[in-house]
Design a protein around this motif. Structure first.
Motif, short mmCIF file in Angstrom:
data_model
loop_
_atom_site.label_atom_id
_atom_site.label_comp_id
_atom_site.label_asym_id
_atom_site.label_seq_id
_atom_site.Cartn_x
_atom_site.Cartn_y
_atom_site.Cartn_z
N SER A 208 0.84 -1.20 0.00
CA SER A 208 0.00 0.00 0.00
C SER A 208 0.88 1.25 0.00
O SER A 208 0.40 2.34 -0.29
CB SER A 208 -0.92 0.04 1.22
OG SER A 208 -0.16 0.12 2.40
N LEU B 6 -6.53 1.74 5.90
CA LEU B 6 -6.94 1.26 4.57
C LEU B 6 -6.42 -0.14 4.28
O LEU B 6 -7.13 -0.99 3.74
CB LEU B 6 -6.44 2.24 3.48
CG LEU B 6 -7.06 3.64 3.55
CD1 LEU B 6 -6.35 4.58 2.58
CD2 LEU B 6 -8.55 3.58 3.24
N ASP C 202 9.94 -0.33 8.29
CA ASP C 202 10.93 0.33 7.45
C ASP C 202 10.59 1.77 7.06
O ASP C 202 9.45 2.21 7.17
CB ASP C 202 11.11 -0.44 6.14
CG ASP C 202 9.91 -0.23 5.21
OD1 ASP C 202 8.77 -0.41 5.67
OD2 ASP C 202 10.12 0.13 4.04
P1 IMP Z 1 -2.44 2.03 6.57
O1 IMP Z 1 -3.04 1.38 5.37
O2 IMP Z 1 -2.29 3.53 6.35
O3 IMP Z 1 -3.15 1.73 7.87
O4 IMP Z 1 -0.95 1.54 6.68
C1 IMP Z 1 -0.67 0.26 6.94
C2 IMP Z 1 0.76 -0.07 6.66
O5 IMP Z 1 1.54 1.05 6.29
C3 IMP Z 1 1.41 -0.60 7.91
O6 IMP Z 1 1.13 -1.96 8.08
C4 IMP Z 1 2.86 -0.31 7.64
O7 IMP Z 1 3.42 -1.36 6.88
C5 IMP Z 1 2.82 0.98 6.86
N1 IMP Z 1 3.02 2.11 7.79
C6 IMP Z 1 2.09 2.84 8.43
N2 IMP Z 1 2.64 3.73 9.26
C7 IMP Z 1 3.97 3.54 9.15
C8 IMP Z 1 5.10 4.15 9.80
O8 IMP Z 1 5.00 5.04 10.66
N3 IMP Z 1 6.32 3.67 9.43
C9 IMP Z 1 6.49 2.70 8.49
N4 IMP Z 1 5.47 2.09 7.90
C10 IMP Z 1 4.22 2.51 8.22
#
Ligand code: IMP
Ligand code: MG
Length: 177
Positions: free
Chosen positions: A69, A106, A159
Motif C-alpha cells: 500500500s 486502509l 521500514d
Molecule cells: P495504513 O493502510 O495507512 O493503515 O498503513 C498500513 C501499513 O503502512 C502498515 O502496516 C505499515 O506497513 C505501513 N506504515 C504505516 N505507518 C507507518 C510508519 O509510521 N512507518 C512505516 N510504515 C508505516
C-alpha cells in the motif's frame, strides 16, 4: 537530495518485551484450544510475529501474506494489493492477523474484507502499533501493543524505504512526506 534521518527510540526492548508478553497472555487465553492460524503481514510484522509466537505455547499455524500500500514515501496510497498469497486454506479456521501498524486503516480494512471472503470461522486483528489520529476508515484492533501519536516509525521490522527494519527498538524518524 534526501537526508538520512537519525532514528530516535520511542519504545526500547524492555517496553517491547512487556507489551508482547501482555499480548501473548491475552491471545493464549482466547486461542489456546482453537488451533489458530496466525497471519503475519509482510514485511513489517515479521519481527513482532517472531517474538509473539515464541511466547505462545499451544498448537498454532503461521502463514504470511504480503500486501503493498506504500511506495517509498510515508503516506498510504489507499491502493492495496496482494503481492504474495497465503500458503494454506483458512476456511473454517480461527484466524488472527498480525500487523505492525494500523495507520490510515486502509490496508487492514482491505485485508479483513479479503480474508473474510475465504470464510474463516473467526477473524481478529493484533497490531503492535496504532496511530488513531491518521485513521481514514474505522478499524477495530482486538489486541494492541501501543497507541502512538502521529510519528513515522522505523525499527522492530518496520521500514522507511526498506531501511531500518533491523533496529531492535521501536524508533521514529522526523522526515518529510
Ligand atoms: P495504513 O493502510 O495507512 O493503515 O498503513 C498500513 C501499513 O503502512 C502498515 O502496516 C505499515 O506497513 C505501513 N506504515 C504505516 N505507518 C507507518 C510508519 O509510521 N512507518 C512505516 N510504515 C508505516
Ligand atoms: Mg504493514
Amino acid at each position: 537530495m534526501s537526508i538520512q534521518p537519525e532514528p530516535k527510540v520511542l519504545f526500547g526492548c524492555k517496553e517491547i518485551e512487556t507489551a508482547v508478553s501482555r499480548l501473548a497472555a491475552e491471545i493464549r487465553g482466547d486461542y489456546h484450544d482453537k488451533h489458530p492460524v496466525l497471519i503475519g503481514v509482510l514485511k513489517g510484522a515479521f519481527v513482532f510475529l517472531a517474538d509473539l509466537v515464541r511466547l505462545l505455547d499451544f498448537p498454532l499455524e503461521v502463514e504470511f501474506i504480503m500486501l503493498a500500500s506504500y511506495g517509498k514515501g510515508q503516506a498510504s496510497s489507499g491502493n492495496v494489493k496482494v503481492i504474495q498469497e497465503l500458503g494454506s486454506n483458512i476456511l473454517g479456521r480461527h484466524v488472527l492477523i498480525i500487523e505492525d501498524i494500523v495507520d490510515s486503516g486502509l490496508t487492514t480494512t482491505f485485508l479483513l474484507d479479503y480474508l473474510w471472503k475465504k470464510k474463516p470461522t473467526s477473524l481478529k486483528l493484533c497490531a503492535m502499533l496504532d496511530k488513531p489520529s491518521r485513521r481514514r476508515t474505522p478499524v477495530n484492533i482486538d489486541y494492541l501493543g501501543f497507541t502512538i501519536s502521529d510519528k513515522f516509525i522505523v525499527g522492530y521490522g518496520i521500514d522507511w524505504g526498506e531501511k531500518f527494519r533491523n533496529l531492535p527498538n521501536i524508533c521514529f524518524v522526523e522526515a518529510e512526506d
